[in-house]
Design a protein around this motif. Structure first.
Motif, PDB file in Angstrom:
ATOM      1  N   ASN A 196      58.946  52.033  98.396  1.00 46.16           N
ATOM      2  CA  ASN A 196      58.751  52.482  99.772  1.00 46.16           C
ATOM      3  C   ASN A 196      58.150  51.369 100.628  1.00 46.16           C
ATOM      4  OD1 ASN A 196      58.692  54.486 101.874  1.00 46.16           O
ATOM      5  ND2 ASN A 196      56.519  54.787 101.484  1.00 46.16           N
ATOM      6  N   LEU A 197      57.126  50.702 100.101  1.00 47.58           N
ATOM      7  CA  LEU A 197      56.507  49.592 100.837  1.00 47.58           C
ATOM      8  C   LEU A 197      57.506  48.458 101.067  1.00 47.58           C
ATOM      9  CD1 LEU A 197      53.034  49.407  99.062  1.00 47.58           C
ATOM     10  CD2 LEU A 197      53.474  50.145 101.410  1.00 47.58           C
ATOM     11  N   LEU A 198      58.310  48.158 100.062  1.00 51.08           N
ATOM     12  CA  LEU A 198      59.306  47.085 100.205  1.00 51.08           C
ATOM     13  C   LEU A 198      60.373  47.462 101.230  1.00 51.08           C
ATOM     14  CD1 LEU A 198      59.715  46.079  96.447  1.00 51.08           C
ATOM     15  CD2 LEU A 198      58.696  44.675  98.270  1.00 51.08           C
ATOM     16  N   GLU A 199      60.749  48.731 101.267  1.00 48.25           N
ATOM     17  CA  GLU A 199      61.747  49.167 102.253  1.00 48.25           C
ATOM     18  C   GLU A 199      61.193  49.079 103.670  1.00 48.25           C
ATOM     19  OE1 GLU A 199      62.938  53.028 100.957  1.00 48.25           O
ATOM     20  OE2 GLU A 199      64.066  52.262  99.236  1.00 48.25           O
ATOM     21  N   ASN A 226      49.670  43.658 102.185  1.00 47.08           N
ATOM     22  CA  ASN A 226      49.219  42.886 103.345  1.00 47.08           C
ATOM     23  C   ASN A 226      50.397  42.485 104.230  1.00 47.08           C
ATOM     24  OD1 ASN A 226      46.512  43.000 102.617  1.00 47.08           O
ATOM     25  ND2 ASN A 226      46.579  41.070 101.466  1.00 47.08           N
ATOM     26  N   ALA A 227      51.478  42.061 103.591  1.00 46.65           N
ATOM     27  CA  ALA A 227      52.658  41.653 104.357  1.00 46.65           C
ATOM     28  C   ALA A 227      53.276  42.844 105.089  1.00 46.65           C
ATOM     29  CB  ALA A 227      53.688  41.009 103.430  1.00 46.65           C
ATOM     30  N   ALA A 228      53.340  43.990 104.405  1.00 47.91           N
ATOM     31  CA  ALA A 228      53.904  45.188 105.033  1.00 47.91           C
ATOM     32  C   ALA A 228      53.055  45.620 106.217  1.00 47.91           C
ATOM     33  CB  ALA A 228      54.014  46.319 104.013  1.00 47.91           C
ATOM     34  N   ALA A 229      51.743  45.580 106.058  1.00 46.87           N
ATOM     35  CA  ALA A 229      50.851  45.972 107.150  1.00 46.87           C
ATOM     36  C   ALA A 229      51.061  45.079 108.364  1.00 46.87           C
ATOM     37  CB  ALA A 229      49.401  45.922 106.687  1.00 46.87           C
ATOM     38  N   GLU A 230      51.094  43.769 108.166  1.00 44.41           N
ATOM     39  CA  GLU A 230      51.251  42.859 109.298  1.00 44.41           C
ATOM     40  C   GLU A 230      52.633  42.982 109.933  1.00 44.41           C
ATOM     41  OE1 GLU A 230      48.668  41.363 110.558  1.00 44.41           O
ATOM     42  OE2 GLU A 230      47.563  42.302 108.906  1.00 44.41           O
ATOM     43  N   ALA A 231      53.658  43.223 109.105  1.00 45.81           N
ATOM     44  CA  ALA A 231      55.013  43.387 109.651  1.00 45.81           C
ATOM     45  C   ALA A 231      55.112  44.650 110.504  1.00 45.81           C
ATOM     46  CB  ALA A 231      56.036  43.434 108.516  1.00 45.81           C
ATOM     47  N   VAL A 232      54.499  45.728 110.037  1.00 48.86           N
ATOM     48  CA  VAL A 232      54.518  46.977 110.797  1.00 48.86           C
ATOM     49  C   VAL A 232      53.737  46.818 112.099  1.00 48.86           C
ATOM     50  CG1 VAL A 232      53.683  49.370 110.820  1.00 48.86           C
ATOM     51  CG2 VAL A 232      54.891  48.477 108.817  1.00 48.86           C
ATOM     52  N   PRO A 272      74.291  55.472 111.105  1.00 52.91           N
ATOM     53  CA  PRO A 272      74.226  54.406 110.103  1.00 52.91           C
ATOM     54  C   PRO A 272      73.029  54.600 109.180  1.00 52.91           C
ATOM     55  CG  PRO A 272      74.562  53.505 112.309  1.00 52.91           C
ATOM     56  CD  PRO A 272      74.279  54.963 112.481  1.00 52.91           C
ATOM     57  N   THR A 273      73.194  54.175 107.945  1.00 54.71           N
ATOM     58  CA  THR A 273      72.102  54.296 106.982  1.00 54.71           C
ATOM     59  C   THR A 273      70.888  53.528 107.481  1.00 54.71           C
ATOM     60  OG1 THR A 273      73.678  54.450 105.164  1.00 54.71           O
ATOM     61  CG2 THR A 273      71.415  53.882 104.608  1.00 54.71           C
ATOM     62  N   ALA A 274      69.752  54.206 107.488  1.00 49.15           N
ATOM     63  CA  ALA A 274      68.524  53.582 107.977  1.00 49.15           C
ATOM     64  C   ALA A 274      67.448  53.682 106.906  1.00 49.15           C
ATOM     65  CB  ALA A 274      68.079  54.271 109.268  1.00 49.15           C
ATOM     66  N   ALA A 275      66.331  53.026 107.193  1.00 54.63           N
ATOM     67  CA  ALA A 275      65.209  53.080 106.259  1.00 54.63           C
ATOM     68  C   ALA A 275      64.759  54.528 106.069  1.00 54.63           C
ATOM     69  CB  ALA A 275      64.054  52.240 106.803  1.00 54.63           C
ATOM     70  N   LEU A 329      61.420  43.205 108.761  1.00 56.81           N
ATOM     71  CA  LEU A 329      61.773  41.782 108.732  1.00 56.81           C
ATOM     72  C   LEU A 329      63.270  41.528 108.815  1.00 56.81           C
ATOM     73  CD1 LEU A 329      59.363  40.479 105.935  1.00 56.81           C
ATOM     74  CD2 LEU A 329      59.013  40.471 108.414  1.00 56.81           C
ATOM     75  N   GLY A 330      64.083  42.582 108.713  1.00 60.87           N
ATOM     76  CA  GLY A 330      65.534  42.398 108.739  1.00 60.87           C
ATOM     77  C   GLY A 330      66.077  41.828 107.445  1.00 60.87           C
ATOM     78  N   LYS A 331      65.438  42.174 106.330  1.00 65.04           N
ATOM     79  CA  LYS A 331      65.886  41.709 105.016  1.00 65.04           C
ATOM     80  C   LYS A 331      66.231  42.898 104.138  1.00 65.04           C
ATOM     81  CE  LYS A 331      62.864  37.613 104.914  1.00 65.04           C
ATOM     82  NZ  LYS A 331      61.803  36.919 104.142  1.00 65.04           N
ATOM     83  N   SER A 332      66.720  42.613 102.929  1.00 59.88           N
ATOM     84  CA  SER A 332      66.907  43.670 101.947  1.00 59.88           C
ATOM     85  C   SER A 332      65.608  43.831 101.167  1.00 59.88           C
ATOM     86  CB  SER A 332      68.037  43.314 100.975  1.00 59.88           C
ATOM     87  OG  SER A 332      67.605  42.297 100.075  1.00 59.88           O
ATOM     88  N   PRO A 333      65.363  45.019 100.595  1.00 60.26           N
ATOM     89  CA  PRO A 333      64.139  45.211  99.811  1.00 60.26           C
ATOM     90  C   PRO A 333      64.006  44.225  98.654  1.00 60.26           C
ATOM     91  CG  PRO A 333      65.122  47.330 100.337  1.00 60.26           C
ATOM     92  CD  PRO A 333      66.103  46.283 100.751  1.00 60.26           C
ATOM     93  N   ARG A 334      65.101  43.886  98.034  1.00 57.39           N
ATOM     94  CA  ARG A 334      65.038  42.947  96.916  1.00 57.39           C
ATOM     95  C   ARG A 334      64.665  41.544  97.392  1.00 57.39           C
ATOM     96  NH1 ARG A 334      68.659  46.722  95.005  1.00 57.39           N
ATOM     97  NH2 ARG A 334      68.153  47.441  92.895  1.00 57.39           N
ATOM     98  N   GLU A 335      65.166  41.149  98.554  1.00 53.84           N
ATOM     99  CA  GLU A 335      64.766  39.865  99.121  1.00 53.84           C
ATOM    100  C   GLU A 335      63.276  39.852  99.427  1.00 53.84           C
ATOM    101  OE1 GLU A 335      68.377  37.963 101.701  1.00 53.84           O
ATOM    102  OE2 GLU A 335      67.568  39.861 102.446  1.00 53.84           O
ATOM    103  N   ALA A 336      62.790  40.975  99.966  1.00 58.35           N
ATOM    104  CA  ALA A 336      61.369  41.074 100.280  1.00 58.35           C
ATOM    105  C   ALA A 336      60.524  40.977  99.015  1.00 58.35           C
ATOM    106  CB  ALA A 336      61.086  42.386 101.009  1.00 58.35           C
ATOM    107  N   ALA A 337      60.958  41.637  97.958  1.00 57.00           N
ATOM    108  CA  ALA A 337      60.196  41.630  96.706  1.00 57.00           C
ATOM    109  C   ALA A 337      60.073  40.222  96.130  1.00 57.00           C
ATOM    110  CB  ALA A 337      60.845  42.560  95.688  1.00 57.00           C
ATOM    111  N   ALA A 338      61.118  39.431  96.286  1.00 50.72           N
ATOM    112  CA  ALA A 338      61.135  38.093  95.678  1.00 50.72           C
ATOM    113  C   ALA A 338      60.131  37.142  96.311  1.00 50.72           C
ATOM    114  CB  ALA A 338      62.542  37.506  95.787  1.00 50.72           C
TER     115      ALA A 338
END
Length: 321
Positions: free
Chosen positions: A237-240, A265-271, A175-178, A246-255
């Motif tokens: 790349n950061l949004l992906e 900061n959000a990407a760091a804490e999520a990782v 399956p397509t992955a990040a 987070l289990g979202k789409s990159p566009r949802e994350a960007a919004a």
């Protein structure tokens, strides 16, 4: 139905390996599937023996820590006798032309000074991995499809010439992955074997180091917070990465954010949160060599048991068992 997947200890596991493969193996794997650390494959290029041994143990710990059942995990070299015997049988069923036309051999041999014979023959070893386990399906990327086709050819040739022993495997597209890119250079994929670790987030990195690496990630000067992979690859790349955690789409994350700093900061804490339980469990295993050895021996015994009857039949029918 058995699927077989592997990870090569050419370096430390990174967030791309986790999001793209290991997490999926742990969450979506079926009871009959097998996962292994392909340390023998890492010997086809120049390597350090002590580092190879350490990386193999580390990757085994990471796979188990990610939630893959210990019954389904093993280290390839623990089956070296079985694989060595079957590889020889298969090499004697494989032509030089078949091995030499493998695209990866052509590409890698052109870029190396001393070309190891193992680089030529390792697709046959890969066929032995697949056929010994009785795998029906082998999830691979495009660069490995040719190797699975060789395994299919060798299985059919042996079955036709000597007798039915091997399942003829099928290459399947996972399956397509990040698709995680290097944080310092979003034009190249994140790699286990990179010489510059500044742009690579490793699974066992501590939280502070993860924060530093992600905060220093290359973005751009546009100050336009949208998911545009072609125009803004660093931000994309950061949004992906953030979206995958987070289990979202990159566009949802960007919004959800207003600045590049907020995204970082959000990407760091999520990782950090995504990797925290895996890092904790893996480090516990690495600090307890006896337990890791027990897990490893158990996985090796299970994998050996699963392939024993195929190897015995192949040797007997080929006239040497």
């Amino acid at each position: 139905m058995t699927r077989l997947s592997a990870i090569t200890p050419s370096g430390h596991a990174h967030i791309g390996n986790h999001l793209g493969a290991v997490r999926r193996w742990a969450c979506e794997g079926r009871p009959g599937d097998l996962y292994f650390v392909s340390d023998l494959h890492a010997m086809t290029v120049s390597y350090n023996p002590a580092r190879l041994r350490a990386l193999s143990r580390e990757l085994l710990a990471v796979l188990v820590a990610a939630g893959i059942d210990a019954d389904q995990v093993f280290v390839q070299s623990d089956l070296v006798r079985e694989l060595g015997a079957l590889s020889w049988v298969l090499e004697c069923a494989c032509s030089f032309g078949e091995a030499a036309r493998m695209t990866q051999f052509k590409q890698k041999s052109d870029s190396q000074g001393m070309v190891r014979l193992g680089l030529l023959t390792y697709p046959v070893l890969m066929a032995a991995d697949i056929l010994l386990s009785g795998a029906d399906e082998v999830p691979v990327g495009e660069d490995q499809t040719q190797h699975v086709e060789l395994a299919r050819s060798l299985a059919r040739r042996f079955n036709t010439t000597y007798g039915e022993v091997f399942t003829v495997p099928t290459a399947v597209t996972p399956p397509t992955a990040a698709r995680v890119m290097d944080l310092s250079d979003p034009g190249r994929k994140m790699s286990k074997s990179t010489q510059d670790a500044a742009g690579t987030v490793f699974v066992l990195d501590d939280p502070d180091l993860i924060r530093r690496k992600i905060r220093r990630a290359v973005t751009d000067g546009e100050a336009r917070l949208e998911y545009r992979p072609d125009e803004q690859p660093g931000l994309a790349n950061l949004l992906e990465i953030l979206a995958a955690c987070l289990g979202k789409s990159p566009r949802e994350a960007a919004a959800a954010y207003r600045s590049y700093g907020e995204v970082k900061n959000a990407a760091a804490e999520a990782v950090i949160e995504e990797l925290r339980p895996i890092r904790t469990r893996a480090m516990d295993l690495l600090r307890d060599p006896a337990e890791l050895d027990r897990v490893r021996a158990h996985g090796a015994a299970r994998a050996t048991e699963r392939g024993a009857h195929r190897l015995a039949a192949a040797l007997r029918l080929s006239g040497v068992g």
